[in-house]
Design an enzyme around this catalytic site. Structure first.
Site, PDB file in Angstrom:
ATOM      1  N   VAL A  19       0.879  -1.251  -0.047  1.00  0.00           N
ATOM      2  CA  VAL A  19      -0.074   0.009  -0.077  1.00  0.00           C
ATOM      3  C   VAL A  19       0.955   1.226  -0.063  1.00  0.00           C
ATOM      4  O   VAL A  19       0.503   2.592  -0.170  1.00  0.00           O
ATOM      5  CB  VAL A  19      -0.957   0.158   1.385  1.00  0.00           C
ATOM      6  CG1 VAL A  19      -1.932  -1.209   1.090  1.00  0.00           C
ATOM      7  CG2 VAL A  19      -0.212  -0.088   2.648  1.00  0.00           C
ATOM      8  N   ASP A  20       2.213   0.956  -0.185  1.00  0.00           N
ATOM      9  CA  ASP A  20       3.121   2.349  -0.141  1.00  0.00           C
ATOM     10  C   ASP A  20       3.851   2.564  -1.411  1.00  0.00           C
ATOM     11  O   ASP A  20       3.319   1.767  -2.284  1.00  0.00           O
ATOM     12  CB  ASP A  20       4.164   1.972   0.940  1.00  0.00           C
ATOM     13  CG  ASP A  20       5.001   0.639   0.755  1.00  0.00           C
ATOM     14  OD1 ASP A  20       4.853   0.110  -0.092  1.00  0.00           O
ATOM     15  OD2 ASP A  20       5.678   0.494   1.780  1.00  0.00           O
ATOM     16  N   ASP A  21       4.544   3.227  -1.632  1.00  0.00           N
ATOM     17  CA  ASP A  21       5.245   3.621  -2.896  1.00  0.00           C
ATOM     18  C   ASP A  21       6.369   2.464  -3.169  1.00  0.00           C
ATOM     19  O   ASP A  21       7.732   2.804  -3.577  1.00  0.00           O
ATOM     20  CB  ASP A  21       5.869   4.923  -2.754  1.00  0.00           C
ATOM     21  CG  ASP A  21       4.522   5.647  -3.355  1.00  0.00           C
ATOM     22  OD1 ASP A  21       3.703   5.197  -3.833  1.00  0.00           O
ATOM     23  OD2 ASP A  21       4.427   6.884  -2.726  1.00  0.00           O
TER      24      ASP A  21
END
Ligand code: WTA
Length: 704
Positions: free
Chosen positions: A570-572
């Site tokens: 869910v992060d980069d």
């Protein structure tokens, strides 16, 4: 509850009953599941009866797991204390576990087996040899060239080479607590190098042999390691990788940044040729010469349970890679115990993990877990596609492999050549198939189960991370434990996964949210090299009323049976072919090119790699887009990071979608990259400084 995490804001929760289709969750990040899922319904596949003909099973069915799991979370100290007592401890611990995951309550820390003294190398080697197993094969070296004659190692031989190499390291001035970097091919000497470090209390930092000189130098400097173990080179398939030249270039970069690399120990792996490197006199030694003249005895250094064992660099959502720290006692106990139960590792098994020791999987499930269980292992230097897509299955037959542990990306790549190459082998020796690194889509799961395993072998879909040190969620091959294709299912002993909302509230029962872990397990990440703040803000940004959580960075859905379905990062961070790459790292590499004004990198669903790397590039005014430039940008990524960071798509973007405050809207870039561009999917674009940018990007998409 306090929530300090901006990355979580992108996640939109969907009701538990929905399936993983992009239509159901319009704003969620598109993942491999969204494109490849044919069916994520509640299919249950029992552990095949044929498995129990090969194994008695280590526990008496699912009910035995339930009971043990309950005990492990009700009283972790009693549970893990009992498990840990099966290892050699030179001095006993005074306290099994203590921790704090809540930054507001003081320093964040995890401690296991405090006061205890042990040595992981001793437990992985000396203990077995002393018990009379010195003649058992430890490493079967499967070379790149099929049929090349290479040496395999017994436990006694590994112990001998480890002791000699440890003495070489000592001669080079390495002392307990020093960091030693390892940049080697996947040959037996790689785990041997790691064990030699562990023996004398040096902290190893293995850097995957696919990284560039630039990336390697950054890791050498960050770890402050002045001694490097390497090789002249290696063939991976038809490709030579000149490791020594890369190290040499990296040491130059280090030198300019004021850190001298003082010693290289160089393994010779390639045949003599005019490419054989000339070693730097006074600094470098050939491995074989150094160990031949080294003292064959090297006492182990008794380590505090909480002394660091290794550093392993991994990408995060921002900036440079983080050096994830693991400590001695807890990591040892957890890597060993997960190996045993998840893979049903028993005497006489031949375990084959295809991961390179440059990644965490090779640390925990080649060098440490299996060795601590006295397994025989295949160490594979090559790639699954060389000389053809039947290679892995021939290795299985030749060495009578009982468990294979590989990645969905490899399975999907092999699926492309159909059943032929698989069916050309017998694979009768296999009893269990493992998967790791990314979500396995049910189609690949089915193929692995039915075609590779002939429906005889259970599948261990293991979810975990560099930071968790060992497998966290995975089915155990037990009677009564239904497998669901695509779900990693239930937590390992002592692991308490929870789903939380972006606001930091725990979700009870079925639902979808951010995956976090309540309370520590023995191989919890202990820190980030030189950066306590980053450690806390990345992993412990969430506090409940009473305690904090370890935040994983993954999204997850929990179904009615409590099974976990990982939906991806869910992060980069992009997970491409099972490799973690921070979008920020790729962006920094691309913008170094003088013609580039701006770049934005996102992941997009890729049928083989899981996620591919998609780069939006805005060129400086007056610069024309061209094939040469395209190639130059590819090389830029390879040079700064490594070949595996080479972009799949470069999109010449006249401009990037930005908010009025200048923030790039990645959500929109992800949608365009995954060709999911109807108005519904794109959502609200009215907050953009110039909404027409979106139409321009859709019109200029190279995928159109
Ligand atoms: C992903 C590799 C779904 C996940 C051991 C995690 C998985 C990241 C699985 C860690 C799995 C790993 N199902 N996703 N079975 N295994 N992942 O640090 O996104 O290289 O956060 O560790 O891989 O990657 P790492």
């Amino acid at each position: 509850p306090a929530l300090l995490l901006p990355a979580a804001a992108g996640l939109v929760l969907t009701p538990a009953t929905r399936t993983h289709s992009s239509a159901a969750a319009p704003h969620a990040r598109p993942t491999i599941r969204a494109v490849l899922d044919v069916d994520v319904s509640q299919q249950r596949v029992p552990v095949p009866a044929a498995f129990f003909e090969k194994s008695d099973g280590l526990l008496n069915g699912k009910a035995a797991y339930d009971e043990m799991y309950q005990r492990s979370v009700d009283d972790p100290s009693a549970f893990w204390g009992e498990v840990a007592s099966q290892f050699h401890w030179e001095e006993p611990w005074s306290e099994v576990m203590s921790y704090n995951f809540a930054p507001s309550k003081g320093e964040v820390f995890t401690s296991w087996f405090k006061g205890g003294k042990t040595n992981v190398c001793f437990n992985a080697l000396d203990r077995h040899v002393a018990a009379g197993h010195g003649d058992q094969v430890a490493f079967i070296h499967e070379p790149n060239e099929e049929g090349e004659t290479v040496k395999s190692y017994t436990y006694a031989e590994v112990l001998d080479e480890v002791q000699r190499l440890a003495n070489v390291l000592k001669e080079k001035g390495v002392r307990k607590g020093d960091r030693v970097s390892i940049f080697m091919p996947m040959v037996p000497q790689l785990p041997i190098a790691m064990l030699a470090c562990a023996r004398i209390g040096a902290v190893h930092s293995v850097v995957f042999g696919g990284f560039s000189a630039e990336a390697l130098s950054g890791r050498l400097i960050d770890a402050q390691s002045t001694v490097v173990l390497t090789a002249d080179g290696v063939m991976r398939g038809v490709k030579p990788i000149n490791l020594y030249d890369i190290v040499q270039a990296a040491t130059k970069i280090c030198g300019e940044a004021c850190m001298e690399v003082e010693a290289l120990v160089v393994l010779k792996r390639l045949p003599d040729s005019d490419k054989t490197p000339t070693l730097v006199e006074g600094r470098d030694v050939w491995w074989s010469e150094a160990i031949a003249s080294a003292d064959p005895k090297c006492d182990v250094e008794w380590m505090d349970a909480e002394d660091p064992l290794f550093v392993l660099y991994t990408s995060g959502s921002t900036g440079k890679p983080k050096g994830v720290l693991h400590s001695t006692g807890g990591y040892m106990v957890y890597a060993a115990t997960t190996s045993k139960y998840v893979f049903d590792l028993q005497d006489g098994d031949t375990f084959f993990c295809t991961a390179d020791c440059g990644w965490i999987t090779g640390h925990s499930y080649v060098t440490y877990g299996p060795m601590l269980n006295r397994a025989t292992q295949v160490i594979f230097e090559g790639v699954p596609s060389y000389p053809d897509n039947g290679r892995l299955w021939r290795i299985v037959d030749e060495h009578q492999v009982t468990q294979i542990y590989t990645a969905p990306t490899a399975i999907r790549a092999l699926m492309r050549s159909g059943e032929g190459p698989v069916k050309a082998s017998s694979r009768k020796s296999l009893k269990l198939l493992g998967s790791v690194g990314e979500p396995i889509n049910p189609e690949a799961w089915r193929w692995y189960f039915e075609v590779v395993g002939d429906s005889r072998c259970p599948i261990a879909d293991t979810w975990w991370q560099t930071e968790t040190g060992g497998i966290m969620i995975a089915p155990l091959p037990l009677e009564g434990w239904a497998q669901k294709p695509g779900s990693a299912s239930l937590p390992f002993f002592g692991v308490q996964p929870v789903l939380i909302t972006p606001e930091g509230k725990e979700i009870e029962g079925p639902g979808e949210g951010l995956l976090a872990i309540k309370a520590p397990w023995p191989s919890t990440i202990r820190g980030v090299v030189g950066d306590y703040d980053r450690y806390v803000t990345t992993y412990f940004p969430i506090e409940g009323e009473e305690y904090g959580y370890y935040l994983t960075g993954d999204g997850c859905r929990r179904d009615e049976d409590g099974y976990h379905w990982i939906t991806g990062r869910v992060d980069d961070v992009i997970n491409t072919s099972g490799h973690r790459i921070g979008t920020a790292e790729v962006e920094s590499a691309v913008v170094l090119h003088p013609d580039v004004a701006e770049a934005a990198v996102v992941g997009f669903p890729h049928p083989i790699k899981g996620e591919g790397i998609y780069i939006y590039v805005t060129l400086n005014e007056g610069v024309e887009q061209s094939d040469e430039l395209l190639q130059a940008l590819r090389m830029q990524c390879r040079g700064e990071i490594g070949a595996f960071a080479s972009p799949d798509v470069i999109h010449w973007a006249p401009a990037l979608p930005k908010t009025r405050s200048g923030k790039i809207m990645r959500r929109i870039l992800r949608k365009i990259a995954s060709k999911d561009t109807d108005a519904d999917s794109l959502g609200d674009t009215s907050t953009l400084a110039d909404p027409s940018v979106v139409d321009t990007l859709i019109a200029t998409s190279p995928l159109a």
